[in-house]
Design an enzyme around this catalytic site. Structure first.
Site, PDB file in Angstrom:
ATOM      1  CB  ALA A  48      -0.897   0.003   1.236  1.00 48.03           C
ATOM      2  CD  GLN A 102       2.603   6.859   4.263  1.00 48.46           C
ATOM      3  OE1 GLN A 102       3.556   6.416   4.898  1.00 48.46           O
ATOM      4  NE2 GLN A 102       2.654   8.034   3.656  1.00 48.46           N
ATOM      5  CB  SER A 103       4.068  -0.418   1.941  1.00 52.28           C
ATOM      6  OG  SER A 103       4.822  -1.571   2.249  1.00 52.28           O
ATOM      7  CG  ASN A 104       5.220   0.362   8.058  1.00 50.81           C
ATOM      8  OD1 ASN A 104       5.540   1.539   8.183  1.00 50.81           O
ATOM      9  ND2 ASN A 104       4.059  -0.113   8.496  1.00 50.81           N
ATOM     10  CB  VAL A 145       7.401  -0.471   0.039  1.00 48.66           C
ATOM     11  CG1 VAL A 145       8.148   0.395  -0.970  1.00 48.66           C
ATOM     12  CG2 VAL A 145       6.458  -1.433  -0.689  1.00 48.66           C
TER      13      VAL A 145
END
Ligand SMILES: *Cc1c(COP(=O)(O)O)cnc(C)c1O
Length: 340
Positions: free
Chosen positions: A73, A75-77, A79
């Site tokens: 998503a 705001q992916s942590n 990524v």
């Protein structure tokens, strides 16, 4: 469980601390609450994907990959931590970000994890909600191959048997810490999403015959689906570790009462949990995962679910970089009530 048999790059700061939360425990009036600080794994503000990425990037390097493709998503942590590993290891990173919440807030779209993805040098491709993310990664991989590169795809959340090894190893670390401290753990709780954390933990806890039950607090899928996803991945992880069948279906438990409106949308309980942890323990949670996990912890303590238990451990999976993507959520000051 002999983890040295697997390819691994050691970048995480381990072991993470296991600490009491006594101000919170006193305020809530339940069992003694402990926190396993996997928000302190060290790489680019830390988080749970770091343990998985040690094994995933180990495999990527063994396969001579020069570009890593992953997705999540906005705001992916996951990524952000992948982009950081790639920067540290000198590998190109291509991130495909799904607009899962439909938010047009500039902080959500550009700040927090997205800011850090760019700082670490990842190339970013935005796609609409409900895109087939697996197929999008394959398409990107084809394009890199056509350029003569060697891509390695990491699935969303790093959740496959290789990534889950990181959390089987975390179970070993946690049980060792508890044994050294003489700490009798009644239950471990944590936020569960793409399933790798829970699958790895449950496999490790069972393989060690620890007798410690695990509870995942869901952030997206309904209970049946979440438990089925975790169980399937736990079975594959156990096989990879050489202990097939060690996890039974009953060992996999998820509570999905704290999802709220949906993935990435914090509700009143999420926000309260974030504020309580910040003000009572000076611990930063996040609005997508750990805030919902902690909302579950707080509510279950208030309901007396753990009455009679001595020690409950909350595994902090990280995510605080995401707070800056949700700045406006915290605009209005609120009074906290901790009556139980
Ligand atoms: C990804 C993530 C989780 C969920 O872990 P899974 O292994 O995907 O289930 C929990 N908390 C944070 C902060 C995360 O980034």
């Amino acid at each position: 469980m002999h983890f040295a048999r697997f390819e691994r790059v050691r970048l995480a700061h381990l072991p993470t601390p296991l600490e009491p939360m006594d101000r919170l425990s006193d305020a809530l009036g339940g069992p003694r609450l402990w926190i396993k600080r996997d928000d302190c794994t060290g790489v680019s503000t830390g988080g749970n994907k770091t343990r998985k990425l040690e094994f995933l990037m180990g495999e990527a390097l063994a396969r001579k990959a020069d570009v890593v493709i992953t997705q999540g998503a906005t705001q992916s942590n996951h990524v952000r931590q992948t982009a950081a590993f790639c920067a540290r290891l000198g590998v190109e990173c291509h991130a495909i970000l799904e607009d899962r919440t439909g938010s047009n807030d500039p902080d959500y779209r550009l700040n927090g994890n997205v800011l850090l993805d760019g700082l670490h040098g990842a190339t970013i491709e935005h796609v609409p909600a409900d895109t087939d993310m697996g197929a999008a990664c394959e398409t990107a991989a084809e394009e890199f191959r056509a350029q003569g590169k060697t891509p390695y795809i990491i699935p969303g959340g790093g959740s496959n048997p290789v990534g889950a090894l990181g959390y089987a190893n975390c179970a070993l670390e946690l049980v060792n810490q508890a044994n050294e401290m003489g700490l009798k753990i009644a239950r471990v709780l944590h936020a569960t999403g793409s399933a790798g954390t829970q699958a790895g933990l449950v496999t490790g806890l069972r393989a060690l015959n620890s007798g410690i039950p695990l509870l995942g607090i869901g952030v997206r899928a309904p209970k049946e689906k979440q438990e089925a996803n975790v169980f399937a991945l736990a079975q594959a992880t156990a096989e990879k570790l050489g202990c097939p069948g060690v996890v039974s279906r009953d060992d996999v438990v998820a509570n999905t009462d704290y999802v709220g409106e949906g993935y990435g949308i914090p509700n009143a309980g999420t926000i309260e949990a974030i504020e309580i942890f910040a003000r009572y323990e000076a611990i930063l949670l996040d609005p997508v995962y750990s805030g919902k996990g902690a909302a579950g912890l707080i509510d279950l303590v208030r309901k007396g679910t753990f009455d009679g238990a001595e020690n409950i451990v909350f595994l902090h999976t990280g995510g605080s970089a995401g707070l800056f993507g949700y700045r406006s959520t915290f605009d209005a000051p609120r009074e906290l009530s901790l009556a139980t």
